[in-house]
Scaffold this motif. Sequence first.
Motif, PDB file in Angstrom:
ATOM      1  N   LEU A 162       0.836  -1.199   0.000  1.00 15.38           N
ATOM      2  CA  LEU A 162       0.000   0.000   0.000  1.00 15.38           C
ATOM      3  C   LEU A 162       0.873   1.253   0.000  1.00 15.38           C
ATOM      4  O   LEU A 162       0.648   2.191  -0.784  1.00 15.38           O
ATOM      5  CB  LEU A 162      -0.912  -0.019   1.219  1.00 15.38           C
ATOM      6  CG  LEU A 162      -1.720   1.249   1.509  1.00 15.38           C
ATOM      7  CD1 LEU A 162      -2.614   1.605   0.336  1.00 15.38           C
ATOM      8  CD2 LEU A 162      -2.544   1.062   2.791  1.00 15.38           C
ATOM      9  N   LEU A 163       1.887   1.289   0.860  1.00 17.40           N
ATOM     10  CA  LEU A 163       2.791   2.435   0.915  1.00 17.40           C
ATOM     11  C   LEU A 163       3.505   2.635  -0.419  1.00 17.40           C
ATOM     12  O   LEU A 163       3.616   3.759  -0.921  1.00 17.40           O
ATOM     13  CB  LEU A 163       3.801   2.233   2.038  1.00 17.40           C
ATOM     14  CG  LEU A 163       4.898   3.287   2.156  1.00 17.40           C
ATOM     15  CD1 LEU A 163       4.307   4.659   2.494  1.00 17.40           C
ATOM     16  CD2 LEU A 163       5.927   2.877   3.210  1.00 17.40           C
ATOM     17  N   ALA A 164       3.988   1.542  -1.007  1.00 19.64           N
ATOM     18  CA  ALA A 164       4.700   1.642  -2.279  1.00 19.64           C
ATOM     19  C   ALA A 164       3.810   2.202  -3.372  1.00 19.64           C
ATOM     20  O   ALA A 164       4.247   3.004  -4.210  1.00 19.64           O
ATOM     21  CB  ALA A 164       5.245   0.273  -2.679  1.00 19.64           C
ATOM     22  N   ARG A 165       2.541   1.811  -3.383  1.00 16.66           N
ATOM     23  CA  ARG A 165       1.621   2.346  -4.382  1.00 16.66           C
ATOM     24  C   ARG A 165       1.399   3.844  -4.193  1.00 16.66           C
ATOM     25  O   ARG A 165       1.315   4.595  -5.156  1.00 16.66           O
ATOM     26  CB  ARG A 165       0.296   1.600  -4.315  1.00 16.66           C
ATOM     27  CG  ARG A 165       0.348   0.220  -4.961  1.00 16.66           C
ATOM     28  CD  ARG A 165      -1.022  -0.454  -4.890  1.00 16.66           C
ATOM     29  NE  ARG A 165      -1.093  -1.561  -5.818  1.00 16.66           N
ATOM     30  CZ  ARG A 165      -0.603  -2.775  -5.590  1.00 16.66           C
ATOM     31  NH1 ARG A 165      -0.006  -3.034  -4.431  1.00 16.66           N
ATOM     32  NH2 ARG A 165      -0.691  -3.735  -6.488  1.00 16.66           N
ATOM     33  N   LEU A 166       1.291   4.280  -2.950  1.00 12.95           N
ATOM     34  CA  LEU A 166       1.107   5.703  -2.680  1.00 12.95           C
ATOM     35  C   LEU A 166       2.318   6.501  -3.156  1.00 12.95           C
ATOM     36  O   LEU A 166       2.168   7.565  -3.768  1.00 12.95           O
ATOM     37  CB  LEU A 166       0.883   5.925  -1.185  1.00 12.95           C
ATOM     38  CG  LEU A 166      -0.469   5.462  -0.631  1.00 12.95           C
ATOM     39  CD1 LEU A 166      -0.457   5.521   0.892  1.00 12.95           C
ATOM     40  CD2 LEU A 166      -1.612   6.316  -1.184  1.00 12.95           C
ATOM     41  N   VAL A 167       3.517   6.009  -2.878  1.00 14.96           N
ATOM     42  CA  VAL A 167       4.729   6.714  -3.286  1.00 14.96           C
ATOM     43  C   VAL A 167       4.840   6.738  -4.804  1.00 14.96           C
ATOM     44  O   VAL A 167       5.183   7.763  -5.404  1.00 14.96           O
ATOM     45  CB  VAL A 167       5.972   6.068  -2.652  1.00 14.96           C
ATOM     46  CG1 VAL A 167       7.250   6.698  -3.200  1.00 14.96           C
ATOM     47  CG2 VAL A 167       5.929   6.197  -1.131  1.00 14.96           C
ATOM     48  N   ARG A 168       4.547   5.619  -5.432  1.00 19.92           N
ATOM     49  CA  ARG A 168       4.666   5.554  -6.891  1.00 19.92           C
ATOM     50  C   ARG A 168       3.640   6.463  -7.573  1.00 19.92           C
ATOM     51  O   ARG A 168       3.940   7.098  -8.592  1.00 19.92           O
ATOM     52  CB  ARG A 168       4.479   4.116  -7.364  1.00 19.92           C
ATOM     53  CG  ARG A 168       4.700   3.944  -8.848  1.00 19.92           C
ATOM     54  CD  ARG A 168       4.528   2.506  -9.271  1.00 19.92           C
ATOM     55  NE  ARG A 168       4.795   2.356 -10.698  1.00 19.92           N
ATOM     56  CZ  ARG A 168       4.576   1.241 -11.382  1.00 19.92           C
ATOM     57  NH1 ARG A 168       4.094   0.172 -10.771  1.00 19.92           N
ATOM     58  NH2 ARG A 168       4.844   1.168 -12.663  1.00 19.92           N
ATOM     59  N   ALA A 169       2.434   6.561  -6.983  1.00 15.91           N
ATOM     60  CA  ALA A 169       1.388   7.386  -7.596  1.00 15.91           C
ATOM     61  C   ALA A 169       1.735   8.869  -7.541  1.00 15.91           C
ATOM     62  O   ALA A 169       1.374   9.636  -8.450  1.00 15.91           O
ATOM     63  CB  ALA A 169       0.051   7.138  -6.894  1.00 15.91           C
ATOM     64  N   ASP A 170       2.435   9.302  -6.491  1.00  8.46           N
ATOM     65  CA  ASP A 170       2.778  10.717  -6.352  1.00  8.46           C
ATOM     66  C   ASP A 170       4.074  10.856  -5.566  1.00  8.46           C
ATOM     67  O   ASP A 170       4.058  11.061  -4.354  1.00  8.46           O
ATOM     68  CB  ASP A 170       1.645  11.479  -5.658  1.00  8.46           C
ATOM     69  CG  ASP A 170       1.869  12.994  -5.677  1.00  8.46           C
ATOM     70  OD1 ASP A 170       2.906  13.427  -6.225  1.00  8.46           O
ATOM     71  OD2 ASP A 170       1.009  13.728  -5.156  1.00  8.46           O
ATOM     72  N   PRO A 171       5.229  10.744  -6.233  1.00  4.39           N
ATOM     73  CA  PRO A 171       6.512  10.818  -5.523  1.00  4.39           C
ATOM     74  C   PRO A 171       6.762  12.156  -4.851  1.00  4.39           C
ATOM     75  O   PRO A 171       7.601  12.252  -3.956  1.00  4.39           O
ATOM     76  CB  PRO A 171       7.542  10.577  -6.642  1.00  4.39           C
ATOM     77  CG  PRO A 171       6.784   9.953  -7.761  1.00  4.39           C
ATOM     78  CD  PRO A 171       5.400  10.480  -7.672  1.00  4.39           C
ATOM     79  N   THR A 172       6.047  13.213  -5.252  1.00  2.00           N
ATOM     80  CA  THR A 172       6.256  14.527  -4.644  1.00  2.00           C
ATOM     81  C   THR A 172       5.445  14.729  -3.373  1.00  2.00           C
ATOM     82  O   THR A 172       5.655  15.709  -2.655  1.00  2.00           O
ATOM     83  CB  THR A 172       5.891  15.641  -5.638  1.00  2.00           C
ATOM     84  OG1 THR A 172       4.484  15.582  -5.935  1.00  2.00           O
ATOM     85  CG2 THR A 172       6.679  15.508  -6.928  1.00  2.00           C
ATOM     86  N   ALA A 173       4.530  13.815  -3.087  1.00  2.00           N
ATOM     87  CA  ALA A 173       3.721  13.936  -1.872  1.00  2.00           C
ATOM     88  C   ALA A 173       4.574  13.630  -0.643  1.00  2.00           C
ATOM     89  O   ALA A 173       5.678  13.092  -0.742  1.00  2.00           O
ATOM     90  CB  ALA A 173       2.533  12.984  -1.928  1.00  2.00           C
ATOM     91  N   HIS A 174       4.050  13.966   0.520  1.00  2.00           N
ATOM     92  CA  HIS A 174       4.693  13.621   1.783  1.00  2.00           C
ATOM     93  C   HIS A 174       4.104  12.281   2.210  1.00  2.00           C
ATOM     94  O   HIS A 174       3.061  12.213   2.867  1.00  2.00           O
ATOM     95  CB  HIS A 174       4.424  14.685   2.836  1.00  2.00           C
ATOM     96  CG  HIS A 174       4.811  16.067   2.397  1.00  2.00           C
ATOM     97  ND1 HIS A 174       3.953  16.898   1.688  1.00  2.00           N
ATOM     98  CD2 HIS A 174       5.957  16.765   2.545  1.00  2.00           C
ATOM     99  CE1 HIS A 174       4.560  18.033   1.435  1.00  2.00           C
ATOM    100  NE2 HIS A 174       5.779  17.984   1.938  1.00  2.00           N
ATOM    101  N   ALA A 175       4.772  11.201   1.812  1.00  2.00           N
ATOM    102  CA  ALA A 175       4.276   9.853   2.101  1.00  2.00           C
ATOM    103  C   ALA A 175       4.787   9.410   3.461  1.00  2.00           C
ATOM    104  O   ALA A 175       5.913   9.732   3.859  1.00  2.00           O
ATOM    105  CB  ALA A 175       4.729   8.874   1.021  1.00  2.00           C
ATOM    106  N   PHE A 176       3.979   8.648   4.172  1.00  2.00           N
ATOM    107  CA  PHE A 176       4.368   8.243   5.517  1.00  2.00           C
ATOM    108  C   PHE A 176       3.712   6.921   5.908  1.00  2.00           C
ATOM    109  O   PHE A 176       2.656   6.550   5.387  1.00  2.00           O
ATOM    110  CB  PHE A 176       3.990   9.320   6.541  1.00  2.00           C
ATOM    111  CG  PHE A 176       2.533   9.717   6.520  1.00  2.00           C
ATOM    112  CD1 PHE A 176       1.579   9.016   7.241  1.00  2.00           C
ATOM    113  CD2 PHE A 176       2.122  10.810   5.763  1.00  2.00           C
ATOM    114  CE1 PHE A 176       0.241   9.389   7.217  1.00  2.00           C
ATOM    115  CE2 PHE A 176       0.784  11.200   5.732  1.00  2.00           C
ATOM    116  CZ  PHE A 176      -0.156  10.478   6.462  1.00  2.00           C
ATOM    117  N   ALA A 177       4.383   6.229   6.808  1.00  2.63           N
ATOM    118  CA  ALA A 177       3.829   5.050   7.469  1.00  2.63           C
ATOM    119  C   ALA A 177       4.388   5.042   8.884  1.00  2.63           C
ATOM    120  O   ALA A 177       5.611   5.064   9.072  1.00  2.63           O
ATOM    121  CB  ALA A 177       4.207   3.773   6.722  1.00  2.63           C
ATOM    122  N   VAL A 178       3.494   5.045   9.873  1.00  2.78           N
ATOM    123  CA  VAL A 178       3.873   5.174  11.278  1.00  2.78           C
ATOM    124  C   VAL A 178       3.137   4.113  12.082  1.00  2.78           C
ATOM    125  O   VAL A 178       1.925   3.936  11.928  1.00  2.78           O
ATOM    126  CB  VAL A 178       3.501   6.565  11.837  1.00  2.78           C
ATOM    127  CG1 VAL A 178       4.089   6.763  13.226  1.00  2.78           C
ATOM    128  CG2 VAL A 178       3.917   7.679  10.895  1.00  2.78           C
TER     129      VAL A 178
END
Length: 397
Positions: A162-178
């Motif tokens: 799920l995290l990898a898909r979020l990063v791939r969809a928008d690399p400029t976003a502030h992606a996080f997993a906590v």
Amino acid sequence: MSPAVLVRPRPVHRAADLLSAYLPGSFYYSSAHGSILADGVHATVETRDGDRARAVSAALAAAARAGVDHPMVVGAIGFRPDGPASLVVPALVRRACAPTGDGPTGAAVAPAWTIAPRPQPSHYADAVRRALERIAGGELAKVVLGRCLDLLADAPVAVPALLARLVRADPTAHAFAVDVSAPGDPAPRTLVGASPELLVSRRGTEVVANPLAGSAPRVADEAENRRRRAALLASAKDRAEHAHVAAEVARVLGRFCRDLVVPAEPTVVGTPTMWHLSTRITGRIADPTDPGASSLAIAEALHPTPAVCGVPVDGARDAIAALEPFDRGYFTGLVGWTDARGDGEWVVTIRCAEVCDAAVRLFAGAGVVAGSDPDAELAETGAKFRTLLRALGAWER
């Protein structure tokens, strides 16, 4: 060693490698400034007294005395002052440059979903109407109302995928997993998302905040997107809502910064699912060694901005508690990191979900001001859900 002479470690890994190495329980954060993967717990930051910036400063000093190289605190803080916080000094931190979108996507997510809105869409529209009554009565100028989607998969959700898909969809976003696991959780709980909104970053003396307020859904047709961007810039309602937020952020930053630069006009920025009015505000810290001007201290002073709560803050919080049928928890809080120099980056916890085994709760909200239309606010929250629904493979549902 004085914070003034600490040397910031340089990235030595590839962004894709850090994303591949992420496992639930780790802390992952990436933005246009770089990527961080933190593992293990050297110390947990106790924040029961509510003074989180002071507690973090003390934890970083203790870690430095214990021999931790370049100690930092990572984690998330909830929406309410008495809400949850998950902040730790990690045992190991790895850094990389910003992601490029060509990282791993992981295994396919579970294909079968049961989805339940909370509240029902008609009830959310009714809550917007009740908020408009409070605004008309002079009790509020703005309130941000959220809603949830509760999803249940037919198998445990793969958070790394799920995290990898979020990063791939928008690399400029502030992606996080906590990891935000709490006593009583049946399995580890992870807060995961891809926020478009920078609350504050500090690097040396430079401070940047980028409030967003005023939104429109993005569509596949580029001609229609151009029309929507122009309409958003011309919308008196959206510009007034945005002006509330930008003015408050600038006011708070003015307590910490000199040479504050606040653009006179907003611009429009896009994510894969939305268009937002945006103002990038910059300033300089007079004394970067002042612990009261750390990135987290500034973030806590800014939070909650009118973009996620409302105006006035106390009245908006009360309205949210009365009108939202769920506890926000970490939604519309802040997530990020800070180091012993006081440098760091904190973003608003939006476009996010909490994942626990096969259960996922998605969050979205919309700002209600005079002139808001309940159906339009409902549609805006639906558009904001698309970021996580697409990453989960549940958009068709």
